[in-house]
Motif scaffolding. Structure first.
Motif, PDB file in Angstrom:
ATOM      1  N   VAL A   1      29.815  10.931 -14.743  1.00 44.52           N
ATOM      2  CA  VAL A   1      31.120  11.363 -15.627  1.00 44.52           C
ATOM      3  C   VAL A   1      31.202  10.157 -16.571  1.00 44.52           C
ATOM      4  O   VAL A   1      30.953   9.087 -16.094  1.00 44.52           O
ATOM      5  N   PRO A   2      31.823  10.352 -17.845  1.00 42.33           N
ATOM      6  CA  PRO A   2      32.120   9.289 -18.663  1.00 42.33           C
ATOM      7  C   PRO A   2      32.856   8.184 -17.914  1.00 42.33           C
ATOM      8  O   PRO A   2      33.130   7.134 -18.306  1.00 42.33           O
ATOM      9  N   LEU A   3      33.895   8.746 -17.019  1.00 36.86           N
ATOM     10  CA  LEU A   3      34.695   7.808 -16.392  1.00 36.86           C
ATOM     11  C   LEU A   3      34.389   6.617 -15.759  1.00 36.86           C
ATOM     12  O   LEU A   3      34.614   5.484 -15.795  1.00 36.86           O
ATOM     13  N   VAL A   4      32.912   6.662 -15.300  1.00 38.90           N
ATOM     14  CA  VAL A   4      32.275   5.504 -14.658  1.00 38.90           C
ATOM     15  C   VAL A   4      32.014   4.633 -15.645  1.00 38.90           C
ATOM     16  O   VAL A   4      32.101   3.378 -15.623  1.00 38.90           O
ATOM     17  N   ASN A   5      31.312   5.022 -16.966  1.00 40.38           N
ATOM     18  CA  ASN A   5      31.075   3.966 -17.864  1.00 40.38           C
ATOM     19  C   ASN A   5      32.472   3.360 -18.695  1.00 40.38           C
ATOM     20  O   ASN A   5      32.728   2.143 -18.543  1.00 40.38           O
ATOM     21  N   GLU A   6      33.474   4.173 -18.571  1.00 42.41           N
ATOM     22  CA  GLU A   6      34.774   3.764 -19.060  1.00 42.41           C
ATOM     23  C   GLU A   6      35.373   2.689 -18.253  1.00 42.41           C
ATOM     24  O   GLU A   6      35.826   1.658 -18.709  1.00 42.41           O
ATOM     25  N   VAL A   7      35.208   2.867 -16.942  1.00 41.54           N
ATOM     26  CA  VAL A   7      35.977   1.865 -15.983  1.00 41.54           C
ATOM     27  C   VAL A   7      35.116   0.538 -15.807  1.00 41.54           C
ATOM     28  O   VAL A   7      35.636  -0.571 -15.909  1.00 41.54           O
ATOM     29  N   MET A   8      33.642   0.733 -15.840  1.00 38.55           N
ATOM     30  CA  MET A   8      32.815  -0.394 -15.872  1.00 38.55           C
ATOM     31  C   MET A   8      32.904  -1.012 -17.041  1.00 38.55           C
ATOM     32  O   MET A   8      32.778  -2.564 -17.063  1.00 38.55           O
ATOM     33  N   SER A   9      32.976  -0.441 -18.245  1.00 36.14           N
ATOM     34  CA  SER A   9      33.196  -1.220 -19.585  1.00 36.14           C
ATOM     35  C   SER A   9      34.549  -1.956 -19.427  1.00 36.14           C
ATOM     36  O   SER A   9      34.462  -3.054 -19.993  1.00 36.14           O
TER      37      SER A   9
ATOM     38  N   LEU B   1      35.656   9.263  -6.664  1.00 27.23           N
ATOM     39  CA  LEU B   1      34.394  10.387  -7.197  1.00 27.23           C
ATOM     40  C   LEU B   1      33.971  11.140  -6.140  1.00 27.23           C
ATOM     41  O   LEU B   1      33.177  11.939  -6.083  1.00 27.23           O
ATOM     42  N   GLU B   2      33.874  10.082  -5.060  1.00 25.89           N
ATOM     43  CA  GLU B   2      33.084  10.634  -3.877  1.00 25.89           C
ATOM     44  C   GLU B   2      33.770  11.867  -3.211  1.00 25.89           C
ATOM     45  O   GLU B   2      33.173  12.912  -2.908  1.00 25.89           O
TER      46      GLU B   2
ATOM     47  N   SER C   1      24.969   9.054  -6.095  1.00 19.03           N
ATOM     48  CA  SER C   1      23.650   8.140  -6.476  1.00 19.03           C
ATOM     49  C   SER C   1      23.954   7.638  -7.994  1.00 19.03           C
ATOM     50  O   SER C   1      23.645   6.792  -8.344  1.00 19.03           O
ATOM     51  N   ASN C   2      24.067   8.661  -8.789  1.00 22.40           N
ATOM     52  CA  ASN C   2      24.199   8.403 -10.340  1.00 22.40           C
ATOM     53  C   ASN C   2      25.247   7.404 -10.355  1.00 22.40           C
ATOM     54  O   ASN C   2      25.196   6.599 -11.541  1.00 22.40           O
ATOM     55  N   VAL C   3      26.620   7.643  -9.926  1.00 25.82           N
ATOM     56  CA  VAL C   3      27.746   7.180 -10.076  1.00 25.82           C
ATOM     57  C   VAL C   3      27.248   5.340  -9.497  1.00 25.82           C
ATOM     58  O   VAL C   3      27.535   4.410 -10.410  1.00 25.82           O
ATOM     59  N   PHE C   4      26.670   5.197  -8.583  1.00 26.31           N
ATOM     60  CA  PHE C   4      26.446   3.987  -7.988  1.00 26.31           C
ATOM     61  C   PHE C   4      25.439   3.315  -8.857  1.00 26.31           C
ATOM     62  O   PHE C   4      25.374   1.888  -9.305  1.00 26.31           O
ATOM     63  N   CYS C   5      24.274   4.134  -9.526  1.00 30.29           N
ATOM     64  CA  CYS C   5      23.429   3.504 -10.512  1.00 30.29           C
ATOM     65  C   CYS C   5      23.847   2.953 -11.578  1.00 30.29           C
ATOM     66  O   CYS C   5      23.580   1.809 -12.243  1.00 30.29           O
ATOM     67  N   ILE C   6      24.888   3.715 -12.311  1.00 30.47           N
ATOM     68  CA  ILE C   6      25.813   3.201 -13.368  1.00 30.47           C
ATOM     69  C   ILE C   6      26.447   2.002 -13.047  1.00 30.47           C
ATOM     70  O   ILE C   6      26.332   0.959 -13.879  1.00 30.47           O
TER      71      ILE C   6
ATOM     72  N   VAL D   1      17.562   6.547  -9.790  1.00 32.26           N
ATOM     73  CA  VAL D   1      17.793   7.202  -8.877  1.00 32.26           C
ATOM     74  C   VAL D   1      16.802   8.214  -8.174  1.00 32.26           C
ATOM     75  O   VAL D   1      16.532   8.265  -7.021  1.00 32.26           O
ATOM     76  N   ARG D   2      16.170   8.810  -9.383  1.00 33.89           N
ATOM     77  CA  ARG D   2      15.185   9.677  -8.971  1.00 33.89           C
ATOM     78  C   ARG D   2      14.121   8.872  -8.416  1.00 33.89           C
ATOM     79  O   ARG D   2      13.566   9.555  -7.190  1.00 33.89           O
ATOM     80  N   SER D   3      13.878   7.780  -8.661  1.00 30.36           N
ATOM     81  CA  SER D   3      12.658   7.060  -7.757  1.00 30.36           C
ATOM     82  C   SER D   3      12.843   6.660  -6.752  1.00 30.36           C
ATOM     83  O   SER D   3      12.178   7.023  -5.509  1.00 30.36           O
ATOM     84  N   VAL D   4      14.325   6.246  -6.333  1.00 28.12           N
ATOM     85  CA  VAL D   4      14.807   5.736  -4.901  1.00 28.12           C
ATOM     86  C   VAL D   4      14.731   6.976  -4.017  1.00 28.12           C
ATOM     87  O   VAL D   4      14.281   7.071  -2.880  1.00 28.12           O
TER      88      VAL D   4
END
Length: 631
Positions: free
Chosen positions: A377-385, A446-447, A465-470, A582-585
């Motif tokens: 979700v965009p929130l992850v990018n927003e918070v990490m940014s 988010l979990e 996993s996607n959240v963690f990856c970002i 994520v797909r690879s892991v």
């Protein structure tokens, strides 16, 4: 023989007789001297008593003569001021333009001296003269004030601060020749003001005039920058977190600092002592009031957009704090005004830390829908940014985090400053702890939201996993974040989410792997085959031959169920959105669990359909290829 001895004795007796005769004379002389001394002392006392009154009268006459001389001198001095009034009144009434500034100032000094002399006599008869001299001095001071005001007004045309900032030029001050002319006028006004009855002895008309003229000039010159500071803060929410240096408050502050230094130079040549500080404060008061107003309005906008614009608060703290120290070092003034202007923004910045945590949790929990394919979700990018941006303000954050104490930012009530402080960690450690708390708040929330929204473990695991990856990607690509999150404890705290995400996704494959588990009997009858060894080739036909038909049917059902479950999970895996990493892991994790189980099961039971593919859809190679294709 007898005769000579008698002759010697006769001579000695004669000498003794002479000595006795001299001694008697000496005694008589001593008595006469003592009598003379007594008579002399008596005579001296008589003279003393006779001359004493005469001497006393003589001293009194001398004092009287001295007093008469002093009175004559005082009368002469009294006549001089009275004479001065007549001499100087014409010059003062004509004004400095007609009489000439130098002659006018000299006349003012003489009138002021005459007034001082009259006041020092403390005679009631001089009160009228004192009053007249005061009026004359006030008249002269008024004309000087008008002149001072006119001269200052010649140099108050507003200027464009950006011209001086971009070209790194000193801000304009009053020309040196004008200051040289203004200085004695200012001194005369200040000196004359001391003879007026004022409530405050620091009241100085020259100071007030200077502030009245120069203050509006500074304000007018800074007006556009104040407006620009407010206009540049208004951004669209889609613009993301505030970017350092994009607001006009930095330029506004630099311009204000430049004007303060220029005025300090002017004032240093016009005023003396404590008057310099008072003059600078009075001159900059209106500009500081407007600056404070701008900071308050910016603060209101920051409070309304805390998630994206709290960084502006940190920038303002950094700018204003540094400027206040520089100005104080150079002028010794205005530091308290800067601190007071900064107070609302600092309080907002202080409260923003707990608010950032709470707002992150609220936004994550209140997401109406999540991507059904497990996408982030965009929130992850927003918070990490936001966290990445936050690291650029380590200076102001250091003081704020230290004042709160380690971990106290988790509670909004602690921002009041009443919470117990734990300031043992350094500021860098405190900031890393806050960043970790923000990441954990985001991922925990988010979990929870993912478990409530996604129906399958696969979607839940992929989403987390996607959240963690970002999050991990931001940390790796941002040196500042990597620096603050590089300790083993920080790495372990962040990595725990990856492990939970992977475990959740693998839970979806548990049912499929259960189909590959069978029951082996270690003791059988004579016709039963022994348990196969862990090494060596496995004879599937022999194993199946030893099974009852019911067991064989169970094996067939397991192959069929595995095929259906596996195909469904492969299809679902491919339909879910996964970041490349994520797909690879996840593919590797699934392969690590499923491939050895299937290989063992296939080795034992693949002859159940004798190669027809009715039950055993995949051999070991094809299954391995299918699993590898998941990546």
């Amino acid at each position: 023989m007898v005769a000579p001895r008698n002759t010697a004795f006769a001579e000695e007796s004669a000498e003794v007789e002479v000595l006795y005769a001299n001694l008697d004379k000496l005694n008589v002389l001593t008595k006469k001297i003592q009598g003379s001394m007594v008579r002399l002392e008596t005579g001296g006392n008589v003279v003393k008593h006779a001359i004493g009154p005469i001497y006393s009268n003589t001293q009194s006459l001398q004092i009287t003569n001295t007093n008469i001389d002093k009175v004559n001198e005082a009368i002469e001095r009294l006549r001089q001021p009275l004479d001065a009034k007549g001499r100087e009144e014409g010059v003062i009434r004509d004004g400095p333009e007609s009489a000439g500034l130098s002659q006018y100032l000299t006349a003012m000094k003489r009138v002021e001296k005459a007034l001082v002399d009259l006041i020092s006599t403390n005679l009631k008869s001089n009160q009228k003269a004192i009053s007249e001299f005061n009026k004359l001095l006030n008249m002269g001071t008024g004309k000087l004030q008008d002149m001072f005001r006119r001269m200052l007004s010649d140099h108050v045309t507003p200027v464009e601060p950006l011209h001086y900032l971009t070209k790194e030029l000193p801000f304009p001050s009053i020309p040196e020749d004008m200051l040289a002319e203004l200085a004695p006028v200012c001194a005369a006004i200040s000196s004359a003001a001391r003879h007026e009855s004022r409530k405050n002895e620091n009241d100085n008309p020259a100071l007030q005039i200077y502030a009245e003229i120069r203050g509006p000039y500074i304000n007018a010159s800074l007006q556009n920058l104040a407006i620009a500071s407010l206009n540049t803060v208004k951004r669209r929410p889609t613009d993301g977190p505030y970017k350092q240096g994009t607001n006009g408050i930095g330029i506004y502050s630099n311009a204000l600092e430049g004007f303060i230094y220029a005025e300090h130079e002017n004032i240093a040549q016009l005023f003396t002592g404590d008057q310099r500080g008072l003059a600078l404060q009075a001159t900059c008061r209106s500009a500081m009031a407007e600056y404070s107003k701008t900071l308050r309005e910016l603060n209101q906008y920051i409070k309304a957009n805390l998630m994206t614009d709290c960084f502006l608060a940190f920038e303002i703290i950094e700018i204003v704090t540094a400027m206040s120290y520089r100005v104080d070092a150079k002028t010794g003034e205005l530091k308290s005004l800067f601190i007071e202007a900064l107070r609302p923004v600092r309080e907002t910045a202080k409260s923003s830390l707990s608010e950032l945590l709470e707002e992150t949790k609220r936004k994550a929990s209140n997401l109406p829908v999540l991507p059904p394919d497990g996408g982030t979700v965009p929130l992850v990018n927003e918070v990490m940014s936001s966290l990445s941006t936050l690291t650029a303000y380590s200076g102001p954050l250091a003081s704020i985090l230290t004042s709160l104490g380690d971990g106290n930012w988790r509670f909004a009530s602690n921002t009041s400053g009443t919470a117990p402080l734990d300031v043992s960690p350094d500021s860098s450690t405190l900031l890393s702890h806050f960043i970790l708390d923000m990441i954990e708040a985001l991922m925990f929330s988010l979990e929870t939201r993912g478990r409530n929204f996604h129906r399958t473990k696969a979607a839940q695991g992929v989403f987390l996993s996607n959240v963690f990856c970002i999050v991990d990607r931001f940390i790796r690509q941002t040196p500042e974040l990597a620096r603050y999150l590089g300790s083993p404890d920080s790495i372990a705290r962040v990595d725990s989410f990856r492990k939970r995400a992977t475990s959740t996704y693998l839970d979806a494959w548990k049912e499929t792997s259960h189909f590959l588990l069978d029951v082996q009997y270690t003791s059988r009858g004579a016709g039963s085959s022994a348990r196969p060894t862990s090494s060596g080739a496995v004879d599937s036909a022999a194993i199946l031959k030893s099974l009852h038909s019911k067991d064989k049917d169970a094996i067939k059902d397991k192959f069929k169920s595995f095929n259906a479950s596996f195909d469904e999970l492969v299809s679902r895996h491919k339909s879910l959105y996964m970041e490349r990493e994520v797909r690879s892991v996840l593919a590797r994790e699934v392969q690590a669990v499923l491939e050895p189980l299937y290989a063992r099961f296939w080795d034992r039971y693949h002859e159940v359909d004798k190669g027809r593919g009715k039950y055993v859809k995949y051999d070991k190679t094809s299954l391995s290829a299918q699993l590898a294709a998941l990546a």
